[in-house]
Design a protein around this motif. Structure first.
Motif, PDB file in Angstrom:
ATOM      1  N   ARG A 189       0.980  -1.262   0.048  1.00  0.00           N
ATOM      2  CA  ARG A 189      -0.023   0.129   0.045  1.00  0.00           C
ATOM      3  C   ARG A 189       0.771   1.213   0.102  1.00  0.00           C
ATOM      4  O   ARG A 189       0.484   2.325  -0.634  1.00  0.00           O
ATOM      5  CB  ARG A 189      -0.986   0.128   1.139  1.00  0.00           C
ATOM      6  N   ILE A 190       1.958   1.228   0.602  1.00  0.00           N
ATOM      7  CA  ILE A 190       2.767   2.301   0.838  1.00  0.00           C
ATOM      8  C   ILE A 190       3.496   2.618  -0.674  1.00  0.00           C
ATOM      9  O   ILE A 190       3.342   3.570  -0.955  1.00  0.00           O
ATOM     10  CB  ILE A 190       3.875   2.030   1.757  1.00  0.00           C
ATOM     11  N   LEU A 191       3.903   1.456  -1.295  1.00  0.00           N
ATOM     12  CA  LEU A 191       4.345   1.732  -2.588  1.00  0.00           C
ATOM     13  C   LEU A 191       3.317   2.286  -3.683  1.00  0.00           C
ATOM     14  O   LEU A 191       3.833   3.062  -4.638  1.00  0.00           O
ATOM     15  CB  LEU A 191       5.119   0.343  -3.120  1.00  0.00           C
ATOM     16  N   PHE A 192       2.144   1.681  -3.524  1.00  0.00           N
ATOM     17  CA  PHE A 192       1.211   2.391  -4.440  1.00  0.00           C
ATOM     18  C   PHE A 192       0.726   3.757  -4.157  1.00  0.00           C
ATOM     19  O   PHE A 192       0.186   4.505  -5.374  1.00  0.00           O
ATOM     20  CB  PHE A 192      -0.005   1.416  -4.396  1.00  0.00           C
ATOM     21  N   ASP A 193       0.721   4.022  -2.916  1.00  0.00           N
ATOM     22  CA  ASP A 193       0.576   5.570  -2.792  1.00  0.00           C
ATOM     23  C   ASP A 193       1.492   6.404  -3.355  1.00  0.00           C
ATOM     24  O   ASP A 193       1.368   7.186  -4.177  1.00  0.00           O
ATOM     25  CB  ASP A 193       0.669   5.745  -1.168  1.00  0.00           C
ATOM     26  N   HIS A 194       3.090   5.773  -3.358  1.00  0.00           N
ATOM     27  CA  HIS A 194       4.042   6.549  -3.698  1.00  0.00           C
ATOM     28  C   HIS A 194       3.812   6.586  -5.464  1.00  0.00           C
ATOM     29  O   HIS A 194       3.883   7.510  -6.285  1.00  0.00           O
ATOM     30  CB  HIS A 194       5.440   5.738  -3.449  1.00  0.00           C
ATOM     31  N   LEU A 195       3.407   5.518  -6.295  1.00  0.00           N
ATOM     32  CA  LEU A 195       3.168   5.496  -7.481  1.00  0.00           C
ATOM     33  C   LEU A 195       2.070   6.207  -7.909  1.00  0.00           C
ATOM     34  O   LEU A 195       2.321   6.883  -8.998  1.00  0.00           O
ATOM     35  CB  LEU A 195       2.966   3.998  -7.805  1.00  0.00           C
TER      36      LEU A 195
END
Length: 499
Positions: A189-195
Motif C-alpha cells: 500500500r505504501i508503494l502504490f501510494d507513492h506510484l
C-alpha cells in the motif's frame, strides 16, 4: 460497451507486492514512461500480499529447514539457503534506498526486527540441526547464529514453548537476531501510494478478461471496468502479477513459453492467538521440520507478527484445498486451467503426487482439536479457547516438465515466465515470493529490457549497491550493507533504543 482504446507504455496486472516493486523500479529508472495498473479488487495488497494471507517472514533462510538438505554422505547442503539469503539482501537494500530517498517515511510501518529460530525434537533431528548450525555459522551470511540444546538457555529464548515440556525430551534450537517480520500488505500500500503520486494510473475494480497480440507487436487487453463496461488498453510491455490468477492470463497470451505449464492450488489456514498474556510470552519466528510426506510449504512455525500496530501470535500453516486460484477466485479455476497442451503434464503430476493428495485430504478433515494437538507440539499447555482459525491466501504451485523431475514435476518456489522478445512476463508460484520481490523484478528487467540494462545500471547500483556482485564473495561489502540497511530500516540495536 466501449470500444475506446487507450495506449500506454507499461501495463501491470494485479496490485500486489510484485507489481508495486516493478512499478517503483520503472518510475525510478524511466520516470517518463506511462504506467497503468489494473486490479480487480477495491484496493492494493488484498490477495497474496495481504498481511493475513502470508506468514510475514522476511525469508532469508535463517530458520527455514527446507532450504538446507542433508546429503547422502551426511553433510548439509546450504547452497539454496545462500541463494535465498542473497536475494533477500537485495530487498533490504532496495527498501533502504526508498527510506533514504524519502519515498518511505517510516520503515516500522512494514518491517520489524525479530529473532528467527529453528526448533527440532528427537535425537536424530537434533544431530541434523547441529550439523546445519556448524555449516551455516561459519558462513558470513549467517553470522551471529547460535545453537543450544540446553533447556535453561532454551527457556530464555522460547519460554512459551519450553513451559510444561517433558524434561527427558531431546530438543534443540538455533537462533539468529537479524531476522525480520515484514508486513507485505502495508509495504504494498505504501508503494502504490507513492506510484499514484508519480502519476501512475491505478484502476481498481477492473478485471482483465483477455489478452492478445496486435499486429504491431503490442499487447491488447480486454478489461471489464467497475461499471461493467468493456475497455481496451494496449501496451508495449505487460507484467502479469496477479498471484494465482496469473496462470490463466499467461495461457490467454498464447506465448509458447506458457505451454505445458499447470498449477495446483493449496490454501493455508493459521491459528491466531487472541489472549494477550500468551502473545506477550513469545517473541520470535520459530520454524520446525515438515512431517514425512508433507510438502515444503507445510513447515510448521510459531510466529510473532506485527499487524495494525498490534503484536499477534500465529501458528501454522495447515494446508487446505480449494479449486480456486485466488481467495476471491472461481470454483472453476483449476478445471479451466487444464488445456490440451498441459493435460499430460497435469495428469503426470497427479500420478506422482498421490502422497500430497492424501496429505491435503487429511489436512482438510482436521478438526480444531486435532489442529490444537499439532499446536501443542510447540506449546504443550495451549488452550483451545485462546486460539481462533484464520483462512490465509491461496497459493498456486507451478507444475511443469523438467529434465530432473520429468513430466508433471511440482515446483515449490517462484518462477518468471517471459516471452522470447521480452514483451510480456508473468510471475507464478509461491514462497519465498514476496521476500525476494526485488530479485524477481531485477530478473524481469534483465529478461524483458536487455536493450536498456546498460544505461540503467548506474541507477540500479545506486538503489542496490551489491547489484551484480556476490555478497558471500565480498565480506566487507556484506558487513557494510548489513550495518547500513539495519540502521536505515530501524533494525539495529542502536535504532531500537530510540524507538
Amino acid at each position: 460497451m466501449s470500444d475506446r482504446e487507450t495506449k500506454t507504455d507499461v501495463i501491470l496486472i494485479g496490485a500486489g507486492i510484485m507489481s508495486a516493486t516493478l512499478g517503483t523500479f520503472l518510475k525510478e529508472l524511466v520516470p517518463e514512461w506511462k504506467v497503468t495498473v489494473f486490479e480487480k479488487l477495491e484496493s492494493a495488497g488484498e490477495e497474496s500480499s495481504n498481511e493475513w494471507n502470508n506468514a510475514g517472514t522476511g525469508h532469508a533462510a535463517l530458520c527455514e529447514l527446507n532450504y538446507t538438505v542433508e546429503k547422502p554422505d551426511g553433510s548439509i547442503d546450504i547452497s539454496k539457503a545462500i541463494q535465498i539469503n542473497e536475494q533477500f539482501q537485495l530487498s533490504m537494500q532496495f527498501w533502504s534506498y526508498l527510506v533514504k530517498s524519502k519515498l518511505i517515511s517510516n520503515p516500522q510501518d512494514f518491517i520489524m526486527p525479530l529473532p528467527h529460530m529453528s526448533l527440532v525434537q528427537g535425537e536424530q533431528n537434533v544431530a541434523f540441526l547441529k550439523k546445519r548450525f556448524e555449516a551455516m555459522s561459519n558462513n558470513p551470511l549467517f553470522q551471529g547464529m547460535e545453537f543450544s540444546d540446553d533447556p535453561k538457555k532454551l527457556m530464555e529464548w522460547i519460554p512459551l514453548i519450553l513451559q510444561d515440556r517433558p524434561s527427558n525430551e531431546s530438543i534443540a534450537a538455533t537462533k539468529i537476531d537479524t531476522g525480520t517480520d515484514v508486513n507485505f500488505g502495508a509495504l504494498t500500500r505504501i508503494l502504490f501510494d507513492h506510484l499514484k503520486s508519480k502519476d501512475v494510473d491505478i484502476k481498481y475494480k477492473h478485471s482483465v478478461n483477455n489478452i492478445k497480440r496486435t499486429n504491431d507487436g503490442s499487447w491488447e487487453l480486454k478489461i471489464r471496468n467497475a461499471s461493467g463496461n468493456i475497455e481496451r488498453h494496449t501496451a508495449k510491455f505487460v507484467f502479469v502479477g496477479g498471484g494465482g490468477g496469473s496462470l490463466h492470463l499467461l495461457q490467454k497470451s498464447g506465448i509458447p513459453e506458457g505451454k505445458h505449464i499447470g498449477g495446483f492450488p493449496v490454501s493455508g489456514i493459521f491459528m491466531v492467538c487472541n489472549n494477550p498474556k500468551v502473545v506477550a510470552q513469545h517473541h520470535a519466528k520459530v520454524y520446525g521440520k515438515a512431517k514425512v510426506g508433507a510438502p515444503p510449504m507445510s513447515v510448521p512455525h510459531l510466529d510473532t507478527r506485527f499487524i495494525d500496530n498490534k503484536k499477534s501470535l500465529l501458528f501454522g500453516p495447515f494446508a487446505g484445498f480449494s479449486p480456486k486460484f485466488l481467495k476471491t477466485g472461481s470454483m472453476f479455476d483449476l478445471i479451466t486451467s487444464v488445456k490440451p497442451d498441459n493435460l499430460i503434464t497435469m495428469l503426470s503430476a497427479g500420478a506422482k503426487n498421490m502422497s500430497l493428495t492424501k496429505y491435503l485430504i487429511g489436512q482438510v478433515m482436521l478438526s480444531k482439536e486435532k489442529r490444537m494437538e499439532e499446536l501443542r507440539e510447540f506449546i504443550p499447555n495451549a488452550k483451545i479457547e485462546d486460539w481462533d482459525l484464520v483462512v490465509a491466501g491461496q497459493r498456486v504451485q507451478v507444475i511443469k516438465d523438467t529434465e530432473a523431475g520429468g513430466k508433471g514435476t511440482l515446483q515449490f518456489g517462484t518462477e518468471v515466465i517471459s516471452a522470447a522478445d521480452g514483451s510480456i512476463a508473468a510471475l507464478l508460484g509461491a514462497s519465498p515470493g514476496a521476500s525476494t520481490a526485488v530479485h524477481v523484478m531485477i530478473e524481469v528487467l534483465n529478461k524483458c529490457f536487455p536493450q536498456h540494462i546498460k544505461e540503467w545500471e548506474p541507477k540500479i547500483k545506486e538503489m542496490i549497491p551489491s547489484y551484480g556482485l556476490s555478497l558471500l564473495k565480498n565480506p566487507e561489502l556484506l558487513h557494510e550493507i548489513h550495518t547500513s540497511t539495519a540502521e536505515t530500516l530501524g533494525l539495529s540495536k542502536k535504532e531500537l533504543v530510540s524507538l
